[in-house]
Scaffold this active site. Structure first.
Site, PDB file in Angstrom:
ATOM      1  N   HIS A  15     -46.114  -7.957   1.155  1.00 60.60           N
ATOM      2  CA  HIS A  15     -45.214  -8.037  -0.006  1.00 60.60           C
ATOM      3  C   HIS A  15     -44.093  -7.007   0.129  1.00 60.60           C
ATOM      4  CE1 HIS A  15     -44.923  -9.034  -4.525  1.00 60.60           C
ATOM      5  NE2 HIS A  15     -43.864  -8.317  -4.216  1.00 60.60           N
ATOM      6  N   HIS A  17     -39.727  -6.981  -0.271  1.00 65.73           N
ATOM      7  CA  HIS A  17     -38.474  -7.704  -0.547  1.00 65.73           C
ATOM      8  C   HIS A  17     -37.364  -7.189   0.359  1.00 65.73           C
ATOM      9  CE1 HIS A  17     -39.650  -9.618  -4.483  1.00 65.73           C
ATOM     10  NE2 HIS A  17     -40.578  -8.677  -4.406  1.00 65.73           N
ATOM     11  N   ASP A  19     -34.013  -7.612   0.027  1.00 64.37           N
ATOM     12  CA  ASP A  19     -32.861  -7.014  -0.655  1.00 64.37           C
ATOM     13  C   ASP A  19     -33.202  -5.698  -1.351  1.00 64.37           C
ATOM     14  OD1 ASP A  19     -34.440  -8.646  -2.275  1.00 64.37           O
ATOM     15  OD2 ASP A  19     -32.794  -9.301  -3.555  1.00 64.37           O
ATOM     16  N   GLY A 172     -38.723 -12.141 -10.128  1.00 62.20           N
ATOM     17  CA  GLY A 172     -37.826 -11.916 -11.261  1.00 62.20           C
ATOM     18  C   GLY A 172     -38.574 -11.598 -12.546  1.00 62.20           C
ATOM     19  N   HIS A 199     -45.559 -13.849  -7.868  1.00 60.16           N
ATOM     20  CA  HIS A 199     -45.596 -12.633  -8.678  1.00 60.16           C
ATOM     21  C   HIS A 199     -46.260 -13.009 -10.008  1.00 60.16           C
ATOM     22  CE1 HIS A 199     -42.449 -11.094  -5.997  1.00 60.16           C
ATOM     23  NE2 HIS A 199     -42.582  -9.914  -6.561  1.00 60.16           N
ATOM     24  N   GLU A 202     -47.727  -8.795 -13.633  1.00 55.43           N
ATOM     25  CA  GLU A 202     -46.992  -7.525 -13.474  1.00 55.43           C
ATOM     26  C   GLU A 202     -46.535  -7.025 -14.839  1.00 55.43           C
ATOM     27  OE1 GLU A 202     -43.434  -7.976 -11.110  1.00 55.43           O
ATOM     28  OE2 GLU A 202     -43.354  -5.857 -10.565  1.00 55.43           O
ATOM     29  N   ASP A 279     -43.497  -3.341  -1.846  1.00 57.32           N
ATOM     30  CA  ASP A 279     -42.639  -4.103  -2.761  1.00 57.32           C
ATOM     31  C   ASP A 279     -41.168  -3.981  -2.333  1.00 57.32           C
ATOM     32  OD1 ASP A 279     -42.405  -5.961  -4.789  1.00 57.32           O
ATOM     33  OD2 ASP A 279     -42.257  -4.501  -6.400  1.00 57.32           O
TER      34      ASP A 279
HETATM   35  O1  LIG Z   1     -41.640  -6.274  -8.425  1.00 63.60           O
HETATM   36  C1  LIG Z   1     -40.885  -7.253  -8.576  1.00 63.60           C
HETATM   37  N1  LIG Z   1     -41.181  -8.173  -9.521  1.00 63.60           N
HETATM   38  C2  LIG Z   1     -40.417  -9.272  -9.734  1.00 63.60           C
HETATM   39  N2  LIG Z   1     -39.302  -9.516  -9.045  1.00 63.60           N
HETATM   40  C3  LIG Z   1     -38.950  -8.617  -8.097  1.00 63.60           C
HETATM   41  C4  LIG Z   1     -39.701  -7.468  -7.822  1.00 63.60           C
HETATM   42  N3  LIG Z   1     -39.075  -6.786  -6.849  1.00 63.60           N
HETATM   43  C5  LIG Z   1     -37.980  -7.483  -6.527  1.00 63.60           C
HETATM   44  N4  LIG Z   1     -37.887  -8.589  -7.286  1.00 63.60           N
HETATM   45  C6  LIG Z   1     -36.829  -9.611  -7.303  1.00 63.60           C
HETATM   46  O2  LIG Z   1     -36.986 -10.437  -6.173  1.00 63.60           O
HETATM   47  C7  LIG Z   1     -35.694 -10.793  -5.703  1.00 63.60           C
HETATM   48  C8  LIG Z   1     -35.770 -11.372  -4.321  1.00 63.60           C
HETATM   49  O3  LIG Z   1     -36.151 -10.427  -3.369  1.00 63.60           O
HETATM   50  C9  LIG Z   1     -34.914  -9.512  -5.881  1.00 63.60           C
HETATM   51  O4  LIG Z   1     -33.521  -9.755  -5.880  1.00 63.60           O
HETATM   52  C10 LIG Z   1     -35.414  -9.027  -7.230  1.00 63.60           C
HETATM   53  O5  LIG Z   1     -34.648  -9.613  -8.265  1.00 63.60           O
HETATM   54 ZN   LIG Z   2     -42.296  -8.044  -5.550  1.00 68.38          ZN
END
Ligand SMILES: O=c1[nH]cnc2c1ncn2[C@@H]1O[C@H](CO)[C@@H](O)[C@H]1O
Ligand SMILES: [Zn+2]
Length: 339
Positions: A15, A17, A19, A172, A199, A202, A279
């Protein structure tokens, strides 16, 4: 437990991301190439990219992505950050990683979803070749995007499945867009036998985890709220669901506020298939080494426990059985002197 040893031991990450893991100096390089210099440098830039100390919610955490996204709208930038993420994880002996991103956050300048996914896969493959880290991509639908948009992400997973893309996720704003709203989108992924991780749990809602499992997710991102409802915990046990925990992020987004409420030990003792992840390496200002070091400090876990968490990650990975055998063997050999 020595940090240097944790750093050196083999690790698996499910997990992370893309970006949320852009290093500041790489962003500066991209900004310069695109002739849109950043208004900040040094610590000021870092402060813009990292979630604030006093972050109050997931929504506030997600605001950090607004800083990088304008620079991630060109193929060369997308390829570079993907390659650089592999460079980052190679430094701490991550042997296999699944990198997730929402392709339809990178289309502001008109790139097609195919161009975007291809750029990520090319960057990951370049990193794989140079650093020997296996990498696959997961495509995220966004909870605030409409159904048609998210369906096109599922279609892209189908199109690129087995060509560097291995599954679908929803990311998101969970609090305002509960999982049940995405039944039809996730069902399309399920009908086509695409691996699904969502997700969920959370933002305090255990029922989002239950819905995710019912819709066919075999992995859950975060899942912190599972601790609130034993029927959900039992469903995770019955289905052998993999839980992708992200300790630093979970405190920043206020999935928990106090260490005594963090469910790591509870989940471990219950026999859940938990895994440890970053994350977002930049937004959460962390590495996988940092995450394991935190667990060692908080729960006094030993190397054998760390090894188990990494085997759990291999079991949950969206990769071939042959690849999993190699990864298990690599872990077993790597931890042999530390059990
Ligand atoms: O912990 C999280 N929970 C929910 N969404 C997330 C988390 N971290 C990042 N993103 C979202 O996932 C998109 C794609 O990578 C990111 O642009 C952010 O908006
Ligand atoms: Zn995430």
């Amino acid at each position: 437990m020595k940090r240097e040893i944790i750093k050196r031991l083999p690790k698996i990450e499910l997990h992370c991301h893309l970006d949320g893991s852009v290093r500041p100096h790489i962003l500066e390089q991209i900004a310069e190439q695109q002739n849109q210099p950043l208004p900040w440098t040094g610590d000021a830039l870092k402060n813009k990219l990292v979630a604030p100390e006093d972050c109050t919610s997931l929504l506030e955490y997600l605001e950090r992505f607004d800083v990088v996204l304008p620079y991630l709208q060109e193929e060369s930038a997308i390829e570079l950050i993907s390659y650089d993420l592999i460079a980052q994880v190679a430094e701490e002996n991550v042997r296999y990683i699944e990198v997730r991103f929402a392709p339809l956050l990178f289309n502001r300048k008109g790139l097609t979803i195919e161009q975007i996914v291809t750029a990520v896969v090319m960057g990951l493959k370049r990193g794989e070749k140079e650093f020997g880290v296996k990498a696959n991509a997961l495509l995220c639908g966004m909870r605030h995007h409409d159904e048609t948009t998210n369906q096109s992400v599922v279609n892209a997973v189908r199109q690129f499945y087995g060509k560097g893309v291995v599954g679908f996720d929803l990311a998101g704003d969970e609090a305002n867009y509960p999982t049940a709203l995405f039944e039809s989108v996730v069902s399309i992924a399920k009908e086509h036998d695409l691996p699904i991780t969502l997700h969920a749990g959370e933002c305090g809602c255990p029922h989002n985890v239950m819905t995710a499992i019912e819709l066919g997710a075999t992995r859950i991102g975060h899942g912190i709220a599972i601790q609130k409802d034993d029927s959900v915990l039992n469903a995770c046990l019955t289905n052998q669901t993999t839980i992708e925990m992200c300790p630093t992020s979970n405190f920043q987004t206020k999935a928990v506020t106090e260490l005594k409420d963090y469910p790591f030990q509870k989940f471990l003792d219950a026999g859940l298939n938990i895994t440890i992840n970053t994350d977002n390496r930049t937004v959460s200002n962390t590495t996988l080494t940092d995450e394991y070091e935190k667990l060692a400090n908080w729960y006094h876990i030993d190397y054998a426990c760390m090894e188990k968490l990494n085997h759990n990650a291999v079991n949950g990975a969206f990769t071939s059985e042959t690849e999993k055998e190699h990864l298990h063997a690599y872990l077993t050999a790597g931890y042999a002197d530390y059990r």
